[in-house]
Scaffold this active site. Sequence first.
Site, PDB file in Angstrom:
ATOM      1  N   GLU A  47      -0.234  64.248 -58.888  1.00  0.00           N
ATOM      2  CA  GLU A  47      -1.143  64.051 -57.759  1.00  0.00           C
ATOM      3  C   GLU A  47      -2.026  62.841 -58.069  1.00  0.00           C
ATOM      4  OE1 GLU A  47      -4.495  66.882 -56.483  1.00  0.00           O
ATOM      5  OE2 GLU A  47      -2.636  68.021 -56.189  1.00  0.00           O
ATOM      6  N   LYS A 201      27.125  42.112 -38.196  1.00  0.00           N
ATOM      7  CA  LYS A 201      27.313  43.200 -39.182  1.00  0.00           C
ATOM      8  C   LYS A 201      27.402  44.533 -38.445  1.00  0.00           C
ATOM      9  CE  LYS A 201      23.641  45.003 -41.311  1.00  0.00           C
ATOM     10  NZ  LYS A 201      22.476  45.176 -42.195  1.00  0.00           N
ATOM     11  N   ASP A 231      17.951  46.461 -50.049  1.00  0.00           N
ATOM     12  CA  ASP A 231      17.912  47.866 -50.462  1.00  0.00           C
ATOM     13  C   ASP A 231      19.099  48.118 -51.396  1.00  0.00           C
ATOM     14  OD1 ASP A 231      17.659  50.549 -50.712  1.00  0.00           O
ATOM     15  OD2 ASP A 231      17.649  51.027 -48.592  1.00  0.00           O
TER      16      ASP A 231
HETATM   17  C1  R5P Z   1      18.102  45.691 -41.815  1.00  0.00           C
HETATM   18  O1  R5P Z   1      17.660  45.879 -40.678  1.00  0.00           O
HETATM   19  C2  R5P Z   1      17.328  44.953 -42.818  1.00  0.00           C
HETATM   20  O2  R5P Z   1      16.829  43.748 -42.317  1.00  0.00           O
HETATM   21  C3  R5P Z   1      18.153  44.681 -44.052  1.00  0.00           C
HETATM   22  O3  R5P Z   1      19.263  43.873 -43.673  1.00  0.00           O
HETATM   23  C4  R5P Z   1      18.688  45.937 -44.678  1.00  0.00           C
HETATM   24  O4  R5P Z   1      17.687  46.907 -44.810  1.00  0.00           O
HETATM   25  C5  R5P Z   1      19.245  45.612 -46.056  1.00  0.00           C
HETATM   26  O5  R5P Z   1      19.741  46.779 -46.619  1.00  0.00           O
HETATM   27  P1  R5P Z   1      20.872  46.738 -47.737  1.00  0.00           P
HETATM   28  O6  R5P Z   1      20.397  45.847 -48.852  1.00  0.00           O
HETATM   29  O7  R5P Z   1      21.019  48.176 -48.150  1.00  0.00           O
HETATM   30  O8  R5P Z   1      22.136  46.252 -47.109  1.00  0.00           O
END
Ligand code: R5P
Length: 249
Positions: A47, A201, A231
């Site tokens: 916490e 994409k 991410d």
């Molecule tokens: C999507 O809307 C964001 O702008 C990024 O393209 C996305 O979050 C990237 O995620 P990752 O690295 O998992 O492909």
Amino acid sequence: MSGRQAKNNGTIKLVAGNSNRALAETIAAHLETPLTKATVRRFADMEIFVEIEENVRGQDVFVVQSTSFPTNDHLMELLILTDALRRSSARRITAVIPYFGYARQDRKPGPRTPISAKLVANLITHAGADRVMTVDLHAGQIQGFFDIPVDNLYASPVMVRDVKERYELGKVTVVSPDVGGVVRARGLAKRIDAPLAIIDKRRERPGESEVMNVIGDVEGRDCILIDDIVDSGGTLCNAAEALLKKGRD
Ligand code: R5P
């Protein structure tokens, strides 16, 4: 006392969370305003406990805290710091959030899903922030999730300077790795007077990305991919592969 300190007249207070201490210290040095003494520590069960160790009554306080990884911990720190400042009678509290976590969850991607960016906006507001300052929000509309002022600053002047130093501008194409990032990529392309390309994409499942098409001319070009979140890294890696493939075709 320097000119800047005299101008601040001791009424601006800077408080740093733990997300990016180095950035907070750099801001403090630049403003010639020391960071306000504050303790952010943990109980044994993790916490968070916060104690502001200086008087902030009637003062204009800036809390520097990105809600970056680990997002939930840094968000909670920001909320608790803000609550502590509000209960210490600060006159105005500005949450300086250079990286705004949860921003990508700005709409329902399907039935029975949350809009977490709105929830986070509510949490920050209810904790007691009077203003929010952030950099390159994932989507400009997130400003409307707040009923308090939001200053969305742009990092492009820094990027433009860097690109100009490193690249021969006549050969550069700015690429958005997905359709959602076109506004961001176009902003950079416009500033350096470069053409724009877009990767179409398609994401089948959360956390996975699949590149379909490259829209625009990239053959023989130096491509600058611009995105706001990395991410899994899949989006950028797949985009880079698609560009290389298109360049070879
Ligand atoms: C999507 O809307 C964001 O702008 C990024 O393209 C996305 O979050 C990237 O995620 P990752 O690295 O998992 O492909």
